[in-house]
Write an enzyme that holds these catalytic residues in place. Structure first.
Site, PDB file in Angstrom:
ATOM      1  N   SER A 156     -48.392  42.969  44.653  1.00 42.83           N
ATOM      2  CA  SER A 156     -48.882  44.342  46.484  1.00 42.83           C
ATOM      3  C   SER A 156     -48.471  44.259  47.198  1.00 42.83           C
ATOM      4  O   SER A 156     -47.511  45.079  48.253  1.00 42.83           O
ATOM      5  CB  SER A 156     -50.437  44.446  46.620  1.00 42.83           C
ATOM      6  OG  SER A 156     -52.018  44.697  45.099  1.00 42.83           O
ATOM      7  N   GLU A 195     -57.247  31.258  48.522  1.00 46.84           N
ATOM      8  CA  GLU A 195     -56.546  31.761  49.624  1.00 46.84           C
ATOM      9  C   GLU A 195     -56.198  30.056  50.896  1.00 46.84           C
ATOM     10  O   GLU A 195     -55.079  29.914  50.547  1.00 46.84           O
ATOM     11  CB  GLU A 195     -56.507  33.093  50.328  1.00 46.84           C
ATOM     12  CG  GLU A 195     -56.383  34.080  50.056  1.00 46.84           C
ATOM     13  CD  GLU A 195     -57.331  34.474  48.985  1.00 46.84           C
ATOM     14  OE1 GLU A 195     -58.603  33.319  49.278  1.00 46.84           O
ATOM     15  OE2 GLU A 195     -57.189  35.283  48.190  1.00 46.84           O
TER      16      GLU A 195
END
Lengths: 280, 317
Positions: free
Chosen positions: B43, B64
């Site tokens: 992406s 993350e």
């Protein structure tokens, strides 16, 4: 000591060095009037073994030496422990310890890598040091270098999810140049770890995350040294050492009372503590 | 006034595509670049780098916080980490780590957030970063970059990689109009004047730059000559360009695909207020989250079109 060669004291010398480190932790936090002496006292043998027992390769004259091993104090509130060790290792004068937490001093309440040589990571928001250590380990792997990365974690810090993200990543990538050491002193800010958030069994968790896991008495200098050497030599997976320790180790009235977390000793308490440690 | 955009832009690639291409290109000459991914490389387009340089690519999975910390460690060792995920996830999930592990020690980590803004469309508000620029501006050592189109993103990526210190770049999912020619001038912290005019200034970043040009074209039909600035760097801000615009045109409209209260508009307003106070109006996402839907329909519904810029401009004229 030749440049870059680890300082290698005997067990007896290391035990005496530990007594010196404990004295300086207590003294500098009492002068500062605040800080985390009890969280620092539990990790003294671990840090003494790493820096003075021939485990870590470093050169205080060249803090950014590429071949150095790394120590990341993820439990940043144990900054007094880190500072007294770095001072005795020769990164800066022990005189600087008196300036702990004062405005203008590079010895901030929590470690600041931008201001003090030998500090490999700025920490103080718990949970972050292991990931930073992985970054160092990946960099070494890309360079095909043999640096080893040691990360000191708190046991309250085990509550943080990021630790376990990093644990999975290190195992997946077989980062055998990483050793996590849990200073398992059983107490955190508001109580005993088992009462705040009982995450037991801890060693089984690290094993389940595919880390080579050892459990030791974190105040037995010989056991600490052996465990660190085995961790450094482990191939194919990262290593975890669960070091069973006592918060406030060496000072009876602090050992018995978790509410000493984040409190410096008063002048009177300092005297009693130093007496117990055999300083006067 | 209803705007029928009669200015025609050539469509270009998405800014995320330009980022991916520029990163792969940079990898050929800069061996220090290491890319860290949160399992969205197809992406964010970091997969193009990964295909060419697998030994310098780390997918840490959907984590993350850990991703940001690994970036910090790599930078501390002298690597040039480019860490990328969706803008909302890397900035929101990784924020404490960006603050403590990257911004505070001022480490040379380049953070790229893709799929920013509401123009991602159908995936909906959980994936739409509308606060990422505000968060990046809350990290005092960070450079903050929001490029407008394909050619300028190619230049922005190399400028970011050449700069020293932490940086955040926001890129988008949809293909966007090309507002620059090939090889445009691009200097971090220096606005690009895309249209001259002295009646009003339209300042924009990201996809709102082409909307601002469209708006200027419509205003010209009504005899209003609008200056258009691509303010691609929110920090360091081109205070001089803002001051000049305020003094020479007396009126400024700021447009961004971001919460209107806390992004480019705020920093431009602060610069103007300090150096040359003037009448100002702001186009952005008002105090709300958006919803799933067709991107163009969303931009229309949430007030992010040329027409909305024209209306704000007219309120100042």
């Amino acid at each position: 000591m030749t440049v870059g060669e680890p300082m290698k004291m005997s067990i007896a010398e290391l035990e005496e060095q530990a007594r010196v480190l404990r004295r300086d932790i207590i003294t500098c936090t009492t002068i500062a009037g605040s800080g985390h002496p009890s969280s620092s006292l539990s990790g003294v043998e671990i840090m003494a073994a790493l820096y003075f027992g021939g485990v870590m390769r470093y050169d205080p004259a060249e803090p950014h030496w590429a071949k150095r091993d790394r120590l990341i104090m993820s439990k940043g509130h144990a900054s007094p422990l880190l500072y007294v060790v770095l001072a005795h290792a020769g990164y800066f004068s022990t005189d600087l310890l008196e300036t702990l937490r004062q405005i203008g001093s590079p010895l901030e309440g929590h470690p600041n890598m931008s201001r003090l040589p030998g500090v490999e990571a700025s920490t103080g928001s718990l949970g972050q040091g292991l990931s930073i250590g992985l970054g160092h380990a990946f960099a070494a792997r890309i360079e095909n270098a043999d640096n080893h990365v040691f990360v000191i974690l708190g046991d309250g810090e085990q509550d943080e999810g990021q630790i376990w993200e990093a644990a999975m990543t290190a195992a997946h990538y077989k980062l055998d140049n990483v050793t996590a050491i849990v200073d398992h002193n059983k107490a955190q800010q508001t109580g005993w770890v088992r009462d705040v958030l009982d995450y037991s069994p801890l060693a089984e968790k690290w094993q389940a995350f595919q880390w080579d896991t050892q459990e030791i008495d974190g105040h037995d200098m010989e056991a600490v040294l052996d465990a660190l050497q085995r961790a450094k030599a482990t191939q194919g997976r990262p290593s975890c050492i669960i070091a069973h320790t006592v918060k406030g180790k060496g000072v009876s009235f602090v050992e018995a009372d978790y509410s000493y977390h984040g409190k410096a000793l008063t002048k009177e308490e300092e005297q009693r503590a130093l007496e117990e440690l055999g300083w006067q | 006034m209803a705007v029928k955009p009669d200015i025609e832009f050539k469509m270009g690639k998405a800014t995320r595509d330009a980022f991916g291409a520029a990163l792969r290109e940079a990898g050929k000459t800069n061996a220090d670049i290491v890319v860290v991914d949160g399992d969205v490389n197809n992406s964010t387009r970091t997969e193009w780098f990964a295909q060419e340089f697998p030994e310098r690519f780390i997918n840490v999975g959907i984590a993350e916080s850990n991703l940001v910390g690994i970036g910090a460690g790599l930078a501390a060792c002298g690597k040039l980490p480019v860490i990328a995920s969706f803008a909302c996830f890397i900035m929101c999930n990784g924020y404490d780590q960006l603050r403590m592990s990257v911004a505070f020690p001022n480490l040379n980590v380049k953070v790229v957030g893709s799929h920013a803004g509401i123009s991602i469309g159908e995936d909906g508000p959980s994936q739409m970063a509308i606060e990422d620029v505000a968060l990046a501006l809350g990290l005092p050592t960070f450079t903050v970059i929001v490029p407008a189109d394909e050619p300028s993103t190619l230049k922005a990526v190399s400028a970011m990689l050449d700069s020293v210190g932490p940086a955040y770049m926001r890129v988008g999912r949809p293909d966007v109009p090309v507002v620059y020619g090939d090889d445009p001038d691009f200097t971090l912290g220096k606005a690009n004047e895309l249209r001259s005019g002295n009646d009003i200034t339209l300042i924009a970043n990201g996809i709102m730059v082409s909307a601002a040009l469209e708006a200027a074209h419509a205003l010209a039909k009504a005899g209003v000559e609008a200056r258009v600035l691509d303010m691609h760097t929110a920090r360091p801000l081109d205070v001089e360009a803002v001051t000049r615009a305020a003094r020479e045109t007396g009126k400024i409209v700021v447009a961004e695909e971001h919460l209107v209260q806390c992004g480019l508009g705020s920093v431009v307003a602060m610069a103007a207020a300090e150096h040359a106070p003037c009448a100002m109006a702001f186009v952005g996402v008002e105090n709300t989250y958006a919803e799933s839907g067709d991107p163009d329909a969303l931009l229309e519904k949430y007030g992010l079109t040329a027409q909305h810029i024209v209306a704000k401009a007219q309120s100042l004229l």
